[in-house]
Design a protein around this motif. Sequence first.
Motif, short mmCIF file in Angstrom:
data_model
loop_
_atom_site.label_atom_id
_atom_site.label_comp_id
_atom_site.label_asym_id
_atom_site.label_seq_id
_atom_site.Cartn_x
_atom_site.Cartn_y
_atom_site.Cartn_z
N LEU A 220 0.83 -1.11 -0.02
CA LEU A 220 -0.10 0.04 0.14
C LEU A 220 0.91 1.23 -0.13
CD1 LEU A 220 -2.63 -1.21 2.82
CD2 LEU A 220 -3.06 -1.34 0.16
N HIS A 221 0.37 2.06 -0.73
CA HIS A 221 1.16 3.53 -0.85
C HIS A 221 0.33 4.78 -0.37
CE1 HIS A 221 4.49 1.36 -3.23
NE2 HIS A 221 3.59 0.82 -3.81
N LEU A 222 0.80 5.69 0.13
CA LEU A 222 0.20 7.06 0.28
C LEU A 222 1.08 8.03 -0.24
CD1 LEU A 222 -2.33 8.53 1.27
CD2 LEU A 222 -1.39 8.52 3.45
N ILE A 223 0.50 8.81 -1.10
CA ILE A 223 1.50 9.93 -1.79
C ILE A 223 0.91 11.21 -1.62
CG2 ILE A 223 2.73 10.70 -3.93
CD1 ILE A 223 2.42 7.69 -4.89
N ALA A 224 1.74 12.48 -1.25
CA ALA A 224 1.27 13.50 -1.21
C ALA A 224 2.44 14.46 -1.97
CB ALA A 224 1.08 14.03 0.24
N SER A 225 1.93 15.26 -2.54
CA SER A 225 2.92 16.15 -3.36
C SER A 225 2.43 17.67 -3.78
CB SER A 225 3.06 15.53 -4.82
OG SER A 225 2.11 15.75 -5.54
N MET A 226 3.17 18.54 -3.83
CA MET A 226 2.98 19.96 -4.25
C MET A 226 3.66 20.62 -5.24
SD MET A 226 3.46 23.49 -1.82
CE MET A 226 5.05 23.30 -2.26
N TYR A 227 3.43 21.18 -6.46
CA TYR A 227 4.15 21.75 -7.06
C TYR A 227 3.79 23.30 -7.43
CZ TYR A 227 5.61 23.15 -12.04
OH TYR A 227 6.35 23.56 -13.00
N ASN A 228 4.63 24.36 -7.10
CA ASN A 228 4.66 25.80 -7.34
C ASN A 228 5.53 26.30 -8.10
OD1 ASN A 228 5.41 28.59 -5.86
ND2 ASN A 228 3.49 28.37 -6.41
N THR A 229 4.89 26.85 -9.27
CA THR A 229 5.88 27.64 -10.08
C THR A 229 5.37 29.10 -10.22
OG1 THR A 229 6.33 27.84 -12.67
CG2 THR A 229 4.19 27.03 -12.06
N GLN A 230 6.27 30.07 -10.43
CA GLN A 230 6.29 31.26 -10.55
C GLN A 230 6.83 31.69 -11.59
OE1 GLN A 230 6.68 33.79 -6.75
NE2 GLN A 230 6.44 31.87 -5.63
N GLU A 231 6.31 32.39 -12.60
CA GLU A 231 6.81 32.57 -14.00
C GLU A 231 6.54 34.21 -14.27
OE1 GLU A 231 5.77 29.66 -16.50
OE2 GLU A 231 5.46 28.27 -14.95
N GLN A 232 7.50 34.53 -15.16
CA GLN A 232 7.22 35.91 -15.56
C GLN A 232 7.92 36.01 -16.83
OE1 GLN A 232 9.02 38.88 -12.78
NE2 GLN A 232 10.81 39.09 -14.07
N GLU A 233 7.53 36.71 -17.90
CA GLU A 233 7.78 36.91 -19.13
C GLU A 233 7.70 38.47 -19.29
OE1 GLU A 233 7.31 33.48 -22.26
OE2 GLU A 233 5.73 34.85 -22.13
N HIS A 234 8.78 39.29 -19.63
CA HIS A 234 8.58 40.67 -19.54
C HIS A 234 9.64 41.02 -20.99
CE1 HIS A 234 7.32 41.51 -15.16
NE2 HIS A 234 6.44 40.68 -15.72
N PHE A 235 8.92 41.67 -21.81
CA PHE A 235 9.97 42.14 -23.03
C PHE A 235 9.28 43.32 -23.74
CE2 PHE A 235 6.86 38.84 -24.18
CZ PHE A 235 6.19 39.25 -25.30
N ASP A 236 10.07 44.08 -24.25
CA ASP A 236 9.80 45.05 -25.19
C ASP A 236 11.03 45.13 -26.35
OD1 ASP A 236 7.54 46.85 -24.11
OD2 ASP A 236 8.61 46.57 -22.34
N ILE A 237 10.71 44.58 -27.38
CA ILE A 237 11.56 44.61 -28.53
C ILE A 237 11.23 45.06 -29.79
CG2 ILE A 237 12.94 42.85 -29.87
CD1 ILE A 237 12.83 41.19 -27.66
N LEU A 238 12.15 46.11 -30.28
CA LEU A 238 11.40 46.74 -31.56
C LEU A 238 12.60 46.34 -32.53
CD1 LEU A 238 10.49 49.22 -33.18
CD2 LEU A 238 12.38 50.60 -32.29
N ALA A 239 11.93 45.81 -33.71
CA ALA A 239 12.75 45.13 -34.75
C ALA A 239 12.52 45.84 -36.09
CB ALA A 239 12.55 43.92 -35.01
#
Length: 805
Positions: free
Chosen positions: A349-368
């Motif tokens: 028998l198994h008992l599994i407890a898990s947690m995943y947290n992700t904090q993400e950011q994409e910041h861009f200003d590009i002139l081409a």
Amino acid sequence: MITVGFAQTATIKGVILDENNLPVEKVSIKHNTNGTETNANGFYTLTIPANQDVSIGFTHLSYKTIQTTFNLKNGENFEFNPIMNSSIEQIATVVINSGQRKEVQGIVTLNPEAIRKIPGANAGVENLLLTLPGVSNNNELSTQYSVRGGNYDENLVYVNDIEVYRPFLIRSGQQEGLSFVNTNMVKNVDFSAGGFQAKYGDKLSSVLDITYKTPFQFEANADVSLLGASVSIENMSKDSKFSAIVGARYRDNSLLVNAKETETNFKPAFGDIQGYFTYKFSNKFHLSFLGNASLNKYNYEPKTRQTNFGTLTDPMALLVYYDGQEKDQYQTLFGAFKGTYFANDDLTLHLIASMYNTQEQEHFDILAQYRLGEVNANIGDENLGEVEYSEGIGGQLTHGRNDLDALITNIEHKGNFKIEENRIEWSLKYTNEDIRDRLVEWEVIDSAGFSVRPITKPANEQPYEPYTGPLEPYTNVRATNHTQINRIQAYAQWSKRSEIGSNEVWYNAGIRMQNWTVSGEGISTNNQTVFSPRAQFTIKPNWEKDMLFRVATGLYYQPPFYRELRDKNGIIQPDVKAQKSIHLVLGNDYSFKMWDRPFKLTSEVYYKKLTDVNPYTLENVRIRYRANNSAEAYAYGLDMRLNGEFVPGTESWFSFGYLKTEENIDNRGYIPRPTDQRLKFAALFQDYVPNVPSLKMYLNLVYNTGVPGGSPSYADPYVYQSRLPDYKRADLGVQYVVTDRNKQFDKGWRKPFKELSFGIEIFNIFDVQNSITNTWVRDVRNKRQIAIPNYLTPRVFNVRTTMKF
């Protein structure tokens, strides 16, 4: 003293405990005249001949003898942990070839040592997967892969029975950082490309099942190259109750990206630390913890780019001058506890407890600002290669402020019960996904000084007539979402080994259920439930030829994850249905001997019928869904792999895959899906210099026919059906082995090393210009859009050293 061995060998290792869960020291372990004994921790390791029955005795004056038979593959590491009893007669055990169980289930098992040695721009488990038939990725800067026509979101990944996740916002292979899987910690790798059992989760394409090592003695590994470094340390306590393995990695892609055609200031920094800890409270109860923390920073400041394309008679070039920058950051934390209770020999028998947290950011200003024009092709002209006539002049300003915070928690009970030849497995799992997302992206396009308005707006006659309306971005996506998804999942399955006449057979049947509820701010709550029955049957006829036949089928659902609920405007659509697929897989394994060495030919044909398909566009590795289940699709193909000892003492293989996958969106007719990788050839080849066996060579070859090249943003995919050029790549690694298990030193500076090697790697040996996507540029003369290929990495040299203590 130096000893060098060329025989085919395998390794057995483990820890021997008594009935009180205490280590047994000085147990004699013998095969013929070869032998060893356990240390103070009860640990042992023994090298035996491969590909033959080997009888081994475990003896101690105070305990009953254990007599065991093994038959292992060349290079295999097998873990055997017997318990010695002083009062009960031990029963002899026969351990068959450990790969047979996986072959019956249609699972490919990969050697962790090959994973660590095979060269690749993104070396690791995923790099080795790409040499298998049916697995494709035309971007060496990405660890993502598509399987038999599926996309990157359709693959399950488990580490020690715990499902792991990847970041949400990533749009480019350059931003990805590290794969979750740390190869220094890997003990076993199993992979299924379809038709998998009910115990695996609700995805449409594949399962990658990783098992991390449980250490038995102190060991340290290090791998250092120009692309980064990784170290790992593992050990076990003196009472053998506590074991730990910890790995840290750092990677810098500058060597690869700075070799590309775009001149940039590029500062990537990808790092993580992982740990796997196990404590054995008793023989019946073990508790383990798997933890991971990663921080990926991506700072990108492009300067200039020149891309030459076209034909010899009509050469063209795109010149781009950039201003601005992009700053991205992805921080993830993952932790999971797993308790295992061995009620008796038949019930776990198994008992599994898990947690995943992700904090993400994409910041861009590009002139081409770009010039598209004809190139001077007159040999001998002092202006050879320069743009002489501009067909398109314009600019593009892209802006993004994307932020995401996701917390995913799971709790699961799993069980495994054996009744004679029957095995029953079950699970009940609850998941909560809490995702907060802000999406702000807009793009302004300028052509010859005139703003290009959105294609959904009324047409204007610029530049022939002035337009007096306000300036509007060509694309404009703004959304703020706070979404919660609650899931209840369960499965039950039965499997059995039996016989029909003189033929061995194996049965498996099971069913999965998932119920999910989508809710959140400004979202109407939606609840759905699906059931997924699956079955497998395998028969090994009693023939002179060693053959095995498999058939697998099932109804597979993929309930939508957050990304699949978000449409092209960033708005959550809670009523999106689960995509549905019927799988049918027929397989054959033919094992034979050639040149007195073992080989195996594996063949599989498959068919998948998909309904309630959620159409998407693929930009590099970023997937954008329509979130409306407006399509149906199919995929069918043939996968073949021949593996064996083409060179004595090494394993190599050659793969071939044929795939056709198409979709019908809104009943407009079938067109190729973005992953329609029609033909694939791959090879993984290992060799060594006969007179200098310490000098080894590893070659990784991939050839894929071109996939559909995509379309301009928000354009109709039915209009743009051109394909990218074929993907061709060869990576070579040359390694000199100073020490390994067959070559040890009793004195000198090399004595502390269990393994030590130095080598060089050449990525993209033939300097092929592969492209991943197209940049679409407007031609001012006739208002057409021209596809400019975005080329991948050229030939790159790397230096690498690996060591083990």
